[in-house]
Enzyme design. Structure first.
Site, short mmCIF file in Angstrom:
data_model
loop_
_atom_site.label_atom_id
_atom_site.label_comp_id
_atom_site.label_asym_id
_atom_site.label_seq_id
_atom_site.Cartn_x
_atom_site.Cartn_y
_atom_site.Cartn_z
N LEU A 20 0.83 -1.24 -0.15
CA LEU A 20 0.13 0.05 0.01
C LEU A 20 0.83 1.29 -0.03
O LEU A 20 0.58 2.03 -0.93
CB LEU A 20 -1.06 -0.04 1.23
N ASP A 39 11.24 3.16 4.30
CA ASP A 39 10.83 1.61 4.51
C ASP A 39 12.18 1.09 5.26
O ASP A 39 13.25 1.25 4.55
CB ASP A 39 10.47 0.93 3.10
N VAL A 75 10.65 3.40 11.96
CA VAL A 75 9.65 4.76 12.35
C VAL A 75 9.42 4.41 14.03
O VAL A 75 8.86 5.32 14.67
CB VAL A 75 8.15 4.61 11.86
N ASN A 101 2.10 4.56 7.40
CA ASN A 101 1.54 3.21 6.73
C ASN A 101 2.19 2.08 7.16
O ASN A 101 1.98 0.92 7.18
CB ASN A 101 1.56 3.55 5.24
N TYR A 166 -2.32 -6.38 16.99
CA TYR A 166 -2.52 -5.81 15.88
C TYR A 166 -3.73 -5.06 15.95
O TYR A 166 -3.89 -3.79 15.56
CB TYR A 166 -2.74 -6.90 14.54
N ALA A 169 -3.43 -2.24 18.13
CA ALA A 169 -2.70 -1.33 17.63
C ALA A 169 -3.60 -0.35 16.70
O ALA A 169 -3.59 0.85 16.68
CB ALA A 169 -1.45 -1.86 16.92
N LYS A 170 -4.48 -1.11 15.69
CA LYS A 170 -5.22 -0.29 14.87
C LYS A 170 -6.34 0.56 15.26
O LYS A 170 -6.82 1.34 14.99
CB LYS A 170 -5.49 -1.45 13.78
N ALA A 198 -6.54 -4.82 1.08
CA ALA A 198 -5.72 -4.94 -0.09
C ALA A 198 -4.86 -6.08 -0.41
O ALA A 198 -4.55 -6.56 0.75
CB ALA A 198 -4.87 -3.55 -0.35
N ARG A 201 1.72 -8.45 0.43
CA ARG A 201 2.54 -9.57 1.11
C ARG A 201 1.72 -9.86 2.36
O ARG A 201 2.01 -10.91 3.03
CB ARG A 201 3.85 -9.36 1.35
P1 NAI Z 1 3.45 -4.62 3.54
O1 NAI Z 1 4.15 -5.55 4.53
O2 NAI Z 1 3.44 -4.78 2.09
O3 NAI Z 1 4.04 -3.19 3.79
C1 NAI Z 1 4.43 -2.56 5.02
C2 NAI Z 1 5.82 -1.86 5.05
O4 NAI Z 1 6.16 -1.48 6.13
C3 NAI Z 1 6.84 -2.92 4.57
O5 NAI Z 1 7.64 -2.42 3.22
C4 NAI Z 1 7.76 -2.90 5.79
O6 NAI Z 1 9.27 -2.98 5.19
C5 NAI Z 1 7.63 -1.60 6.15
N1 NAI Z 1 7.76 -1.35 7.67
C6 NAI Z 1 7.73 -2.29 8.78
N2 NAI Z 1 8.20 -1.98 9.80
C7 NAI Z 1 8.87 -0.67 9.64
C8 NAI Z 1 9.37 0.32 10.42
N3 NAI Z 1 9.40 0.04 11.90
N4 NAI Z 1 9.92 1.43 9.77
C9 NAI Z 1 9.76 1.51 8.48
N5 NAI Z 1 9.19 0.69 7.73
C10 NAI Z 1 8.53 -0.30 8.42
O7 NAI Z 1 2.05 -4.46 3.77
P2 NAI Z 1 0.79 -3.63 3.32
O8 NAI Z 1 -0.30 -4.41 3.52
O9 NAI Z 1 0.96 -2.78 2.16
O10 NAI Z 1 0.39 -2.60 4.74
C11 NAI Z 1 0.42 -1.28 5.00
C12 NAI Z 1 -0.39 -0.85 5.88
O11 NAI Z 1 -1.72 -1.16 6.02
C13 NAI Z 1 -0.03 -1.57 7.21
O12 NAI Z 1 -0.04 -0.60 8.39
C14 NAI Z 1 -0.99 -2.49 7.47
O13 NAI Z 1 -1.21 -2.88 8.87
C15 NAI Z 1 -2.15 -2.08 7.08
N6 NAI Z 1 -3.21 -2.58 6.31
C16 NAI Z 1 -3.14 -3.36 5.28
C17 NAI Z 1 -4.35 -4.08 4.83
C18 NAI Z 1 -4.27 -4.89 3.74
O14 NAI Z 1 -5.32 -5.43 3.27
N7 NAI Z 1 -3.10 -5.15 3.17
C19 NAI Z 1 -5.67 -4.10 5.70
C20 NAI Z 1 -5.50 -3.34 6.94
C21 NAI Z 1 -4.44 -2.66 7.12
#
Ligand code: NAI
Length: 298
Positions: A20, A39, A75, A101, A166, A169-170, A198, A201
């Site tokens: 996302l 990231d 972060v 994010n 989770y 947190a959310k 969405a 991974r």
């Molecule tokens: P993703 O795993 O593809 O992206 C998350 C990114 O955050 C990764 O690239 C990771 O390297 C980075 N990250 C993790 N810890 C970090 C840190 N301490 N500092 C900097 N970067 C860090 O997962 P996605 O699905 O794109 O998730 C994005 C956000 O959306 C997250 O907050 C997730 O919880 C939220 N979300 C996603 C949903 C979905 O359906 N994919 C549903 C609801 C929420």
């Protein structure tokens, strides 16, 4: 009507190396924003680190003529959050938009969840969003302008098996968003949250295979960009978004039941009235809901 653009604006998108965040960063850059692509580059559980994912997204943006800077700070630490915002200021001279994010997962059923698993997830989602927003806030205040978009989740709003850390947190991010909305109002700083679905991974093993084509990150990012735009005055709200559908999610309070003689037994005997769902406290005026709720108790 003109297209919405971000020329002259500077955005930080955390966790923008994948999924996302990557999609949000690409869209903001395509619309003219200068973007700090942050990231940490670790695994889904937060272990490890790599500068690669952020750098790849920056390469994509610059190849298309956009402006972006890669950043691999964490972060979840005050130094990391400061460094992310500092990168925006040093390279692009200002900060207008923060999209919190970044996220990790450490799923485990409640009875088996360790303290470490609980803390690690809260650290990235809640602490990380607090820290990056806090680092940007004084600069936004000074320029009397800012847009913050936090990332909640249906798991937090509604609960989900195996995600006590989770979901805590959310939902915590909903509280943070509402208070930021109240505290930022006078300085024209708007804060909202999305609860997305969405195919990334994070969810590819959980969602049915046929969701891949419909639940793309690109069908979430336009809402993030809209909430980050100066023309959007809305603040303190939460939006469900996925597969192209957007809906406001709100906290409501029922009509309730009152008595001058509250006892365990009177509560038992009036449980249906207490549980009634007909909305009573209207979820419209940010900052007045808690007061309205208290007023109804009198
Ligand atoms: P993703 O795993 O593809 O992206 C998350 C990114 O955050 C990764 O690239 C990771 O390297 C980075 N990250 C993790 N810890 C970090 C840190 N301490 N500092 C900097 N970067 C860090 O997962 P996605 O699905 O794109 O998730 C994005 C956000 O959306 C997250 O907050 C997730 O919880 C939220 N979300 C996603 C949903 C979905 O359906 N994919 C549903 C609801 C929420």
């Amino acid at each position: 009507m003109q297209d919405l653009r971000f020329d002259g604006k500077v955005a930080v998108v955390t966790g923008a190396g994948h999924g996302l965040g990557r999609s949000h960063a690409l869209l903001l850059a395509e619309r003219g924003a200068k973007v700090v692509v942050n990231d940490l580059g670790g695994a889904l559980d937060g272990s490890g680190a790599s500068a690669g994912p952020a750098a790849e997204v920056v390469e994509l943006i610059t190849k298309d003529g956009g402006e972006a800077l890669a950043n691999a700070d964490n972060v979840a630490t005050p130094e990391g959050a400061q460094a992310i915002v500092r990168a925006a200021l040093d390279t692009f001279g200002r900060i207008d938009i923060v999209v919190n994010n970044a996220g990790i997962l450490r799923d485990r059923s409640f009875g088996k969840m360790s303290v470490e698993e609980f803390d690690a997830v809260l650290a990235v989602h809640v602490r990380g969003s607090f820290l990056v927003s806090r680092a940007a806030f004084p600069h936004m205040k000074e320029q009397a302008y800012g847009r913050i978009v936090n990332t909640s989740s249906p798991a937090g709003l509604f609960g989900n098996f195996g995600q006590a850390n989770y979901s805590t947190a959310k939902m915590g991010l909903v509280g943070l968003t509402k208070t930021l909305g109240i505290e930022g109002a006078r300085a024209n700083i708007r804060a909202n949250a999305i609860a997305p679905v969405a195919w990334t991974r994070m969810t590819e093993e959980l969602l049915p295979a046929e969701f891949e084509a419909r639940f793309t990150p690109e069908r979430v990012s336009p809402l993030v960009a809209y909430l980050a735009h100066e023309s959007c005055e809305t603040t303190g709200e939460v939006f469900s978004v996925g597969a192209g559908r957007v809906a406001r999610v709100f906290v409501a309070e029922g009509p309730g039941w009152r008595t001058d003689d509250l006892t365990l037994e009177s509560i038992r005997d009036n449980w249906d009235a207490i549980m009634a769902e007909q909305p009573y406290i209207q979820p419209t005026r940010l900052g007045q809901q808690a007061a309205a709720s208290m007023q109804a108790m009198l």
